[in-house]
Structure formats: C-alpha cells, structure tokens
Design an enzyme around this catalytic site. Structure first.
Site, PDB file in Angstrom:
ATOM      1  N   GLY A  31       2.631  20.561 -16.428  1.00  0.00           N
ATOM      2  CA  GLY A  31       2.406  22.128 -17.503  1.00  0.00           C
ATOM      3  C   GLY A  31       1.159  21.621 -18.508  1.00  0.00           C
ATOM      4  N   GLY A  36      -5.924  27.613 -13.831  1.00  0.00           N
ATOM      5  CA  GLY A  36      -5.906  27.047 -12.271  1.00  0.00           C
ATOM      6  C   GLY A  36      -4.318  26.717 -11.841  1.00  0.00           C
ATOM      7  CG  HIS A  37      -1.019  24.613 -14.619  1.00  0.00           C
ATOM      8  ND1 HIS A  37      -2.430  24.067 -15.946  1.00  0.00           N
ATOM      9  CD2 HIS A  37      -0.565  23.775 -13.975  1.00  0.00           C
ATOM     10  CE1 HIS A  37      -1.541  23.025 -15.545  1.00  0.00           C
ATOM     11  NE2 HIS A  37      -1.572  22.612 -13.766  1.00  0.00           N
ATOM     12  CD  GLN A 154      -0.789  16.071  -6.381  1.00  0.00           C
ATOM     13  OE1 GLN A 154      -0.393  15.815  -6.763  1.00  0.00           O
ATOM     14  NE2 GLN A 154      -0.820  17.999  -6.777  1.00  0.00           N
ATOM     15  CB  VAL A 177      -9.254  27.624 -11.705  1.00  0.00           C
ATOM     16  CG1 VAL A 177      -9.921  29.205 -12.451  1.00  0.00           C
ATOM     17  CG2 VAL A 177      -8.750  28.717 -10.540  1.00  0.00           C
ATOM     18  CG  MET A 185     -10.667  26.199 -15.375  1.00  0.00           C
ATOM     19  SD  MET A 185      -9.399  26.710 -16.015  1.00  0.00           S
ATOM     20  CE  MET A 185     -10.499  28.119 -16.397  1.00  0.00           C
ATOM     21  NE  ARG A 188      -5.395  12.676 -17.018  1.00  0.00           N
ATOM     22  CZ  ARG A 188      -4.194  12.396 -15.862  1.00  0.00           C
ATOM     23  NH1 ARG A 188      -5.473  14.023 -15.353  1.00  0.00           N
ATOM     24  NH2 ARG A 188      -3.391  11.719 -15.491  1.00  0.00           N
TER      25      ARG A 188
HETATM   26  P1  AMP Z   1      -0.820  19.456 -12.815  1.00  0.00           P
HETATM   27  O1  AMP Z   1      -0.173  19.803 -13.335  1.00  0.00           O
HETATM   28  O2  AMP Z   1      -2.180  18.888 -13.162  1.00  0.00           O
HETATM   29  O3  AMP Z   1      -0.142  18.357 -11.504  1.00  0.00           O
HETATM   30  O4  AMP Z   1      -1.312  20.491 -11.717  1.00  0.00           O
HETATM   31  C1  AMP Z   1       0.000  20.951 -10.787  1.00  0.00           C
HETATM   32  C2  AMP Z   1      -0.592  21.300  -9.972  1.00  0.00           C
HETATM   33  O5  AMP Z   1      -2.270  22.623 -10.110  1.00  0.00           O
HETATM   34  C3  AMP Z   1      -1.394  20.279  -8.835  1.00  0.00           C
HETATM   35  O6  AMP Z   1      -1.339  21.136  -7.556  1.00  0.00           O
HETATM   36  C4  AMP Z   1      -2.990  21.254  -9.087  1.00  0.00           C
HETATM   37  O7  AMP Z   1      -3.961  20.898  -8.400  1.00  0.00           O
HETATM   38  C5  AMP Z   1      -3.226  22.414  -9.456  1.00  0.00           C
HETATM   39  N1  AMP Z   1      -4.385  22.473 -10.211  1.00  0.00           N
HETATM   40  C6  AMP Z   1      -4.835  22.091 -11.393  1.00  0.00           C
HETATM   41  N2  AMP Z   1      -5.943  22.641 -11.749  1.00  0.00           N
HETATM   42  C7  AMP Z   1      -6.298  22.783 -11.073  1.00  0.00           C
HETATM   43  C8  AMP Z   1      -7.690  23.667 -10.998  1.00  0.00           C
HETATM   44  N3  AMP Z   1      -8.827  23.820 -11.979  1.00  0.00           N
HETATM   45  N4  AMP Z   1      -7.703  25.061  -9.986  1.00  0.00           N
HETATM   46  C9  AMP Z   1      -6.350  25.328  -9.005  1.00  0.00           C
HETATM   47  N5  AMP Z   1      -5.593  24.295  -9.221  1.00  0.00           N
HETATM   48  C10 AMP Z   1      -5.476  23.845  -9.906  1.00  0.00           C
END
Ligand code: AMP
Length: 282
Positions: A31, A36-37, A154, A177, A185, A188
């Site tokens: 969330g 990026g998401h 990961q 992204v 992005m 946090r």
């Molecule tokens: P998270 O909510 O942080 O667990 O991220 C969910 C998904 O979004 C994971 O596969 C992350 O690698 C991806 N993600 C997070 N930040 C970025 C970003 N800046 N660019 C591309 N993917 C991202």
C-alpha cells in the site's frame, strides 16, 4: 474495482475468471501507492485480462516494530488510485485472515536471504516475504506476477522460490520509477522531512558515480564500490552497504562482468532507503 477481504472470496473470483479463460495479472503491495506501484498495475493491465493487487502490510517481514508502526497506511486513497490504474480487484485481508491461530509454515530461500538486506535485517525478513508471496500466489492464482526492480533482492528470492517449487506463475520485473531528481520512489519517502529529502539523493548519486567509473572502463569491483561510497559520503550519507554482486545469485563480484547488480542501502534521518542499478557488462 471490488475490494475483497477473505481468502474464500478471492479464491471464488479467481476460479470464475479462470473458468472464463481470463489471464490474471497480480501486483503484491504493502500500500501507500505511488507511481512505482501504479506502473506495475498498468503493465499488468497491458499484459493480462484482469488485474489483482494485494494490499497487506505484512507484519512478519518487519524487523523493527517502529518501522511497522510508522509504515504509511491510507486504504481510501490507495483504492481510488488502484481503480484509476485499471485494477479489477484489490485483495486487502486482515493479519488474522493471513495468519490465523496455529499458522506454522515458513519458506526459506537458502543463500539469498542472509546477504545484503538479509545481513542487516536478518534472514526472517525474506522468509516473511517469501512465505507471504507464496500464500498470496495460492490465494490469487495469477498467471503473471509483477514485481519492481526497486527491491532487487526480493526479485532474486521470489524468482528462486518460483523456480525451485515449480510454481505456475510467470514473473515480470518492472523498471524502477524515480522522482525527477533521481530519488527512487518509495512509500517511506513521505517520512523524509526538511534536509533529509535532499540528502536522500545520495543513494542515486552513489549509483550514478559507480556507473560512471564502469562506463570509463573500470572493472575492479572494489574500486567501483569505493567510487559510489565516496560520492555518498560527499553528500553527507554513509551507506550501510554498497555492494557489487551478481544479479541472480547475489554473490559478491571481484570483477565487474555479466549481469551486475549494484545495490545500496542507507539510513537518512528516520528512514532506511534502498536503491540499485543493473549493468550488463561484457
Ligand atoms: P511495496 O508496497 O513497497 O511492497 O512494493 C510493492 C511492489 O512495488 C514491489 O514489487 C516493489 O518492488 C514495487 N515498487 C516499489 N517502489 C517502486 C519503484 N520506485 N519503481 C518500481 N517498482 C516499485
């Protein structure tokens, strides 16, 4: 967009889609959505008939209670953003739904879980990640799963798990992204206040400096890592690690060759940030 909270509802929806012959794209998240998401959700929509995203702040992958408590949560905004990005179903279970009384199973991906992030956060971090992703795959039954290169380790852990356990899911890895100034992005980032936002650029500057010396012909990994570390120090940030490793095995490299992952982590004010670049060096 529908929001589903129980495993039974999600199973029923995925079963129905599969009976209709639809391909399911899946984006697991915690969330606090940013671009990026959204880029992952849009890529899922381009490749698959229907898109599921999961919103679950997984307690078992946090090694600091304070980080879990401070993790940003805003389901109302997230659900609007996901709907705008074309997501069909947001699966948002409670911790009790995912980890009922008696839950006892853990997936451990040997060798990949105790280096880099695992060395700092402990192997239970990636055990938490692998276990929850495995369970989410079983719940959502996706054909394709979309992960960001932002979390390079990961990606390596989940790819290994999918291959080792013959999971019928294709992994799609999506580019990082970034903000216009280069900061990757991250959910946090909202906790970066005042000068910390400027200092956070140190990670990107370090990676760019490392890439520059490789582009100039340097192949000694320790020299490359020093160039990156020095660039971060001159930006006022000491990296927790600045690693030059093989992209798949995450093994440290002495020479920069092949699919090279340069990965960095640092604390900036109250926040711990990670970033990386991949170089293909012949
Ligand atoms: P998270 O909510 O942080 O667990 O991220 C969910 C998904 O979004 C994971 O596969 C992350 O690698 C991806 N993600 C997070 N930040 C970025 C970003 N800046 N660019 C591309 N993917 C991202």
């Amino acid at each position: 967009m529908r929001i589903l909270r129980t495993i039974a509802e999600m199973h029923a929806q995925s079963d129905a889609w599969r009976r209709e012959g639809k391909t399911i794209g899946f984006v697991p998240t915690m969330g606090a959505f940013h671009d990026g998401h959204i880029s992952l959700m849009r890529q899922a929509g381009e490749r698959c008939d229907v898109v599921v995203t999961s919103l679950f702040v997984n307690p078992t992958q946090f090694n600091e209670a304070s980080d879990l408590a401070a993790y940003p949560r805003d389901e109302a905004t997230d659900s609007k953003m996901a709907a705008d990005a074309g997501v069909d179903v947001m699966f948002a279970p409670t911790a009790g739904e995912m980890y009922p009384q008696g839950f006892a199973t853990t997936i451990a991906v040997g060798g990949l879980e105790d280096v880099l992030e695992g060395a700092v956060r402990g192997p239970q971090h990636f055990r938490g990640v692998a276990t929850v992703v495995n369970k989410l795959f079983n719940i959502v039954a996706p054909h394709e799963a979309f992960f960001g290169q932002k979390d390079a380790q990961q990606v390596a852990v989940i790819k290994r798990m999918v291959a080792d356990l013959a999971m019928p899911v294709d992994m799609v890895v999506c580019d990082i992204v970034r903000e216009t100034d280069g900061l990757a992005m991250s959910s946090r980032n909202v906790r970066l206040k005042g000068d910390d936002r400027r200092r956070a650029l140190a990670l990107w500057r370090g990676l760019a400096a490392a890439k520059d010396v490789v582009d100039d012909g340097e192949r000694d990994a320790s020299v490359v890592a020093k160039a990156g570390t020095d660039a971060m120090l001159s930006h006022g940030i000491t990296p927790e690690y600045f690693a030059v490793v093989d992209r798949g095995s995450l093994a440290p490299l002495a020479r920069v060759a092949g699919d090279v992952l340069i990965a960095v982590a640092a604390r900036v004010g109250p926040v711990r940030l990670i970033d990386n670049i991949v170089l293909r060096v012949s």
